[in-house]
Design a protein around this motif. Structure first.
Motif, mmCIF file in Angstrom:
data_model
loop_
_atom_site.group_PDB
_atom_site.id
_atom_site.type_symbol
_atom_site.label_atom_id
_atom_site.label_comp_id
_atom_site.label_asym_id
_atom_site.label_seq_id
_atom_site.Cartn_x
_atom_site.Cartn_y
_atom_site.Cartn_z
ATOM 1 N N LEU A 36 24.999 49.565 -88.569
ATOM 2 C CA LEU A 36 24.979 50.790 -89.375
ATOM 3 C C LEU A 36 26.283 51.579 -89.261
ATOM 4 O O LEU A 36 26.680 52.294 -90.177
ATOM 5 N N TYR A 40 28.184 53.670 -92.191
ATOM 6 C CA TYR A 40 28.443 55.110 -92.119
ATOM 7 C C TYR A 40 29.939 55.433 -92.101
ATOM 8 O O TYR A 40 30.353 56.492 -92.587
ATOM 9 N N PRO A 183 19.954 50.207 -83.355
ATOM 10 C CA PRO A 183 21.260 49.796 -82.835
ATOM 11 C C PRO A 183 21.221 48.353 -82.321
ATOM 12 O O PRO A 183 20.146 47.810 -82.091
ATOM 13 N N CYS A 192 27.402 57.588 -80.240
ATOM 14 C CA CYS A 192 27.710 57.300 -81.644
ATOM 15 C C CYS A 192 28.034 58.571 -82.431
ATOM 16 O O CYS A 192 27.270 59.549 -82.400
ATOM 17 N N CYS A 198 21.710 59.939 -88.306
ATOM 18 C CA CYS A 198 21.150 58.583 -88.451
ATOM 19 C C CYS A 198 19.639 58.544 -88.199
ATOM 20 O O CYS A 198 19.184 58.903 -87.123
ATOM 21 N N LYS A 201 18.450 56.383 -85.098
ATOM 22 C CA LYS A 201 18.875 56.744 -83.741
ATOM 23 C C LYS A 201 17.747 56.535 -82.727
ATOM 24 O O LYS A 201 16.614 56.958 -82.963
HETATM 25 S S1 SF4 Z 1 22.838 56.443 -84.079
HETATM 26 FE FE1 SF4 Z 1 22.336 54.450 -83.213
HETATM 27 S S2 SF4 Z 1 21.311 53.322 -84.852
HETATM 28 FE FE2 SF4 Z 1 22.403 55.051 -85.788
HETATM 29 S S3 SF4 Z 1 24.404 54.256 -86.407
HETATM 30 FE FE3 SF4 Z 1 24.616 55.113 -84.360
HETATM 31 S S4 SF4 Z 1 24.288 53.410 -82.963
HETATM 32 FE FE4 SF4 Z 1 23.490 52.804 -84.952
#
Ligand code: SF4
Length: 204
Positions: A36, A40, A183, A192, A198, A201
């Protein structure tokens, strides 16, 4: 007056420019992190701007530059190159092709073998070598057709090297590119930039 901070800032800015996202191009680092983040980065590019001048990351970059220079200067009897880029095309399950790119810290060729050094800095030596670093080394063995990668950890407690000879293959690389598991590693969300928006998450 010489503005040294500006020089470091400019270096960080140039490094970021070198790694702009391109359609159909995956970096080795994309294979060993949450998929992801790649999505993003394109939609919300400003959210990662704070990394441009993050002192902890800059220290890591400077250690990289130092180790690369030392190996190039002091390792004799081998051909030594630093910051070596390579790429390879991979066929995905839908018949399309993508390009995988990577950049080695140090490439060492000689005595009938091809080896690389991947430098890692960390605040502690807990859990080294880390799984995603080993996977990154396995990806480099595949991408650059290496015999081995030396993972060199520089931490306040320990400076240690680990040898990784295992390698990914085309099928594993394609599977990682197509994976939607987010993740990829449980700890990722805590560090992150996109965790502020997100829905995937993981809160630990
Ligand atoms: S918060 Fe976690 S699931 Fe979302 S983009 Fe970041 S690492 Fe990936």
């Amino acid at each position: 007056m010489v503005d040294l901070v500006s020089i470091i800032y400019e270096y960080s800015r140039r490094e970021r420019e070198r790694h702009k996202r391109e359609e159909g191009v995956f970096w080795v680092t994309d294979l060993v992190r949450c998929p992801l983040k790649r999505v993003y980065e394109t939609i919300y590019p400003e959210l990662s701007l704070r990394d441009l001048f993050n002192p902890r990351l800059i220290v890591g970059t400077l250690v990289h530059r130092g180790v690369e220079g030392l190996v190039k200067e002091l390792l004799t009897g081998f051909k030594v190159e630093v910051e070596v880029e390579g790429s390879r095309r991979v066929l995905l399950s839908d018949g399309s092709e993508v390009e995988v790119r990577g950049r080695l810290d140090v490439l060492i060729v000689g005595n009938g073998s091809r080896e690389a050094v991947e430098v890692k800095t960390a605040r502690s030596d807990k859990s080294i070598p880390q799984r995603h670093h080993v996977d990154q080394a396995r990806a480099y063995n595949w991408l650059f057709d290496l015999d081995r990668v030396y993972l060199l950890y520089i931490t306040p407690e320990r400076i240690s090297q680990y040898t990784v000879e295992d390698r990914m293959n085309d099928a594993e690389v394609a599977e990682r590119i197509e994976s939607r598991r987010a993740p990829r590693y449980q700890w990722e969300c805590s560090y992150c930039n996109y965790s502020v928006l997100c829905p995937s998450k993981v809160v630990t």
